[in-house]
Design an enzyme around this catalytic site. Structure first.
Site, PDB file in Angstrom:
ATOM      1  CG  LEU A  49      54.891  40.787  45.936  1.00 41.02           C
ATOM      2  CD1 LEU A  49      55.789  41.612  46.843  1.00 41.02           C
ATOM      3  CD2 LEU A  49      55.558  39.496  45.547  1.00 41.02           C
ATOM      4  N   GLY A  94      53.945  41.754  41.166  1.00 42.05           N
ATOM      5  CA  GLY A  94      54.863  40.634  41.343  1.00 42.05           C
ATOM      6  C   GLY A  94      54.696  39.551  40.286  1.00 42.05           C
ATOM      7  CG  ASN A 118      49.546  46.964  39.667  1.00 40.57           C
ATOM      8  OD1 ASN A 118      50.444  46.156  39.814  1.00 40.57           O
ATOM      9  ND2 ASN A 118      48.354  46.799  40.208  1.00 40.57           N
ATOM     10  CD  GLU A 119      54.835  46.915  41.875  1.00 42.76           C
ATOM     11  OE1 GLU A 119      54.601  47.440  40.766  1.00 42.76           O
ATOM     12  OE2 GLU A 119      55.224  45.743  41.999  1.00 42.76           O
TER      13      GLU A 119
HETATM   14  N1  CO8 Z   1      46.986  39.543  47.381  1.00 37.04           N
HETATM   15  C1  CO8 Z   1      46.036  39.033  48.194  1.00 37.04           C
HETATM   16  N2  CO8 Z   1      44.771  38.782  47.806  1.00 37.04           N
HETATM   17  C2  CO8 Z   1      44.443  39.049  46.533  1.00 37.04           C
HETATM   18  C3  CO8 Z   1      45.376  39.603  45.628  1.00 37.04           C
HETATM   19  C4  CO8 Z   1      46.709  39.847  46.093  1.00 37.04           C
HETATM   20  N3  CO8 Z   1      47.677  40.343  45.297  1.00 37.04           N
HETATM   21  N4  CO8 Z   1      44.768  39.774  44.433  1.00 37.04           N
HETATM   22  C5  CO8 Z   1      43.496  39.363  44.592  1.00 37.04           C
HETATM   23  N5  CO8 Z   1      43.277  38.920  45.847  1.00 37.04           N
HETATM   24  C6  CO8 Z   1      42.039  38.353  46.408  1.00 37.04           C
HETATM   25  C7  CO8 Z   1      40.853  39.283  46.265  1.00 37.04           C
HETATM   26  O1  CO8 Z   1      40.804  40.231  47.313  1.00 37.04           O
HETATM   27  C8  CO8 Z   1      39.708  38.282  46.321  1.00 37.04           C
HETATM   28  O2  CO8 Z   1      39.540  37.912  47.658  1.00 37.04           O
HETATM   29  P1  CO8 Z   1      38.064  37.486  48.226  1.00 37.04           P
HETATM   30  O3  CO8 Z   1      37.636  36.298  47.379  1.00 37.04           O
HETATM   31  O4  CO8 Z   1      38.333  37.126  49.641  1.00 37.04           O
HETATM   32  O5  CO8 Z   1      37.189  38.691  48.051  1.00 37.04           O
HETATM   33  C9  CO8 Z   1      40.275  37.076  45.564  1.00 37.04           C
HETATM   34  O6  CO8 Z   1      41.691  37.193  45.642  1.00 37.04           O
HETATM   35  C10 CO8 Z   1      39.877  37.008  44.113  1.00 37.04           C
HETATM   36  O7  CO8 Z   1      40.184  38.248  43.476  1.00 37.04           O
HETATM   37  P2  CO8 Z   1      39.264  38.911  42.340  1.00 37.04           P
HETATM   38  O8  CO8 Z   1      37.836  38.677  42.646  1.00 37.04           O
HETATM   39  O9  CO8 Z   1      39.722  40.325  42.172  1.00 37.04           O
HETATM   40  O10 CO8 Z   1      39.680  37.997  41.086  1.00 37.04           O
HETATM   41  P3  CO8 Z   1      39.560  38.370  39.532  1.00 37.04           P
HETATM   42  O11 CO8 Z   1      39.759  37.076  38.818  1.00 37.04           O
HETATM   43  O12 CO8 Z   1      38.333  39.179  39.260  1.00 37.04           O
HETATM   44  O13 CO8 Z   1      40.813  39.337  39.229  1.00 37.04           O
HETATM   45  C11 CO8 Z   1      43.111  40.009  39.411  1.00 37.04           C
HETATM   46  C12 CO8 Z   1      42.131  38.835  39.310  1.00 37.04           C
HETATM   47  C13 CO8 Z   1      43.122  40.787  38.091  1.00 37.04           C
HETATM   48  C14 CO8 Z   1      44.494  39.412  39.658  1.00 37.04           C
HETATM   49  C15 CO8 Z   1      42.678  40.953  40.565  1.00 37.04           C
HETATM   50  O14 CO8 Z   1      42.443  40.167  41.714  1.00 37.04           O
HETATM   51  C16 CO8 Z   1      43.682  42.001  40.926  1.00 37.04           C
HETATM   52  O15 CO8 Z   1      43.840  42.979  40.211  1.00 37.04           O
HETATM   53  N6  CO8 Z   1      44.373  41.802  42.066  1.00 37.04           N
HETATM   54  C17 CO8 Z   1      45.299  42.773  42.594  1.00 37.04           C
HETATM   55  C18 CO8 Z   1      46.596  42.643  41.930  1.00 37.04           C
HETATM   56  C19 CO8 Z   1      47.599  43.607  42.478  1.00 37.04           C
HETATM   57  O16 CO8 Z   1      47.459  44.807  42.428  1.00 37.04           O
HETATM   58  N7  CO8 Z   1      48.703  43.058  43.024  1.00 37.04           N
HETATM   59  C20 CO8 Z   1      49.733  43.841  43.563  1.00 37.04           C
HETATM   60  C21 CO8 Z   1      50.382  43.160  44.705  1.00 37.04           C
HETATM   61  S1  CO8 Z   1      51.795  44.073  45.253  1.00 37.04           S
HETATM   62  C22 CO8 Z   1      53.136  43.395  44.417  1.00 37.04           C
HETATM   63  O17 CO8 Z   1      53.032  42.376  43.801  1.00 37.04           O
HETATM   64  C23 CO8 Z   1      54.484  44.064  44.449  1.00 37.04           C
HETATM   65  C24 CO8 Z   1      54.703  44.809  45.675  1.00 37.04           C
HETATM   66  C25 CO8 Z   1      56.105  45.373  45.795  1.00 37.04           C
HETATM   67  C26 CO8 Z   1      56.316  45.863  47.189  1.00 37.04           C
HETATM   68  C27 CO8 Z   1      57.113  47.089  47.275  1.00 37.04           C
HETATM   69  C28 CO8 Z   1      57.008  47.734  48.665  1.00 37.04           C
HETATM   70  C29 CO8 Z   1      58.221  48.468  49.069  1.00 37.04           C
END
Ligand code: CO8
Length: 243
Positions: A49, A94, A118-119
């Protein structure tokens, strides 16, 4: 279907809306019996997400966003098509959920990629239908541990616990998915579809019958100051890691 939302295919409101429109078109096209979902972004299937849709946004926006997340899950999990996730990069949260809605998962054999719910690592809680989906995929005990610890698995670990069904060299993910699809489509559609529904309907019904309450829960949880703070810390960590 190629997901193409640079840089990391995060599931924003716009992305989810377009994804669902395309899915519905394919669902209505009687000549389309199978769907392979993959990413056209290097290294990432989907980052899950879009955190920016949940951080610093109004309750109304959060509610609209959550409805779109529900819609994606409901449509994918109940799809009449045979669905295969060709996971050619990392697939946290997500992204993992989306791949688990498919009938079959093939992941690229690259130890730098990871997949899982990994939430808890973000200080947030995967809702009951995320939990049900992973239980249906890997079983109760494995799901319990994976969810509580917010574990991200390497492809070989994911294969071991059954989170993915096959791990293949990176350049063979799509061809393997196409081969697997042949097998799924060899089964008569009606028999496969009814069986899929038998397996998944109880899980789908739980959310269908409580969508509004689930949206309310999400909105009141995600807009809490303490949760917003956790998201801020996580976003800063993502930026720092990049630096
Ligand atoms: N949302 C928004 N922006 C993101 C996200 C995301 N999920 N993931 C990465 N970005 C952004 C980064 O901040 C970065 O932004 P900027 O260029 O402005 O600095 C850009 O995207 C590129 O990211 P990376 O440099 O980290 O890219 P890599 O290729 O090195 O890594 C990964 C890719 C492995 C995907 C890494 O970005 C990562 O680990 N991202 C986080 C993933 C994560 O933890 N997602 C969880 C989202 S929450 C969810 O999906 C379920 C929520 C359920 C809700 C329940 C509530 C009740």
């Amino acid at each position: 279907m190629y997901m193409q939302s640079p840089p990391v295919n995060s599931l924003s409101l716009d992305f989810l809306t377009e994804f669902c429109i395309n899915l519905e078109k394919l669902e209505m096209d009687k000549s389309c019996r199978g769907l392979i979902v993959t990413s056209s972004q290097p290294k990432v299937f989907s980052a899950g997400l879009d955190i920016m849709e949940m951080y610093g946004k109004s309750p109304e926006h959060c509610g609209e966003f959550w409805r779109a997340v529900q819609e994606m899950w409901l449509k994918m999990y109940s799809s009449n098509m045979a669905t295969i996730a060709a996971i050619n990069g990392s697939s946290p949260a997500g992204g993992c959920l989306m791949s688990m809605t498919c009938d079959y998962r093939i992941m690229a054999d690259n130890p730098r990629y990871s997949i899982g719910l990994n939430e808890t690592q973000l200080g947030i809680v995967a809702p009951f239908w995320f939990k049900d989906t992973i239980i249906n995929t890997v079983g109760h005990r494995t799901a319990e541990m994976a969810l509580e610890l917010g574990l991200l698995f390497s492809p070989s670990e994911a294969l071991k616990i059954g989170l993915v069904d096959q791990v293949v060299p990176e350049d063979q993910v799509l061809t393997t998915a196409t081969q697997a699809m042949t097998k799924w489509l060899a089964v008569p559609d009606h028999a496969r579809q009814i069986t899929k529904s038998l397996m998944r309907k109880p899980t789908l019904d739980k959310l269908t019958s409580s969508r509004e309450a689930d949206i309310q829960n999400f909105v009141s949880f995600i807009t809490k100051d303490s949760i917003q703070k956790s998201l801020r810390v996580y976003l800063e960590m993502l930026k720092k890691r990049k630096g």
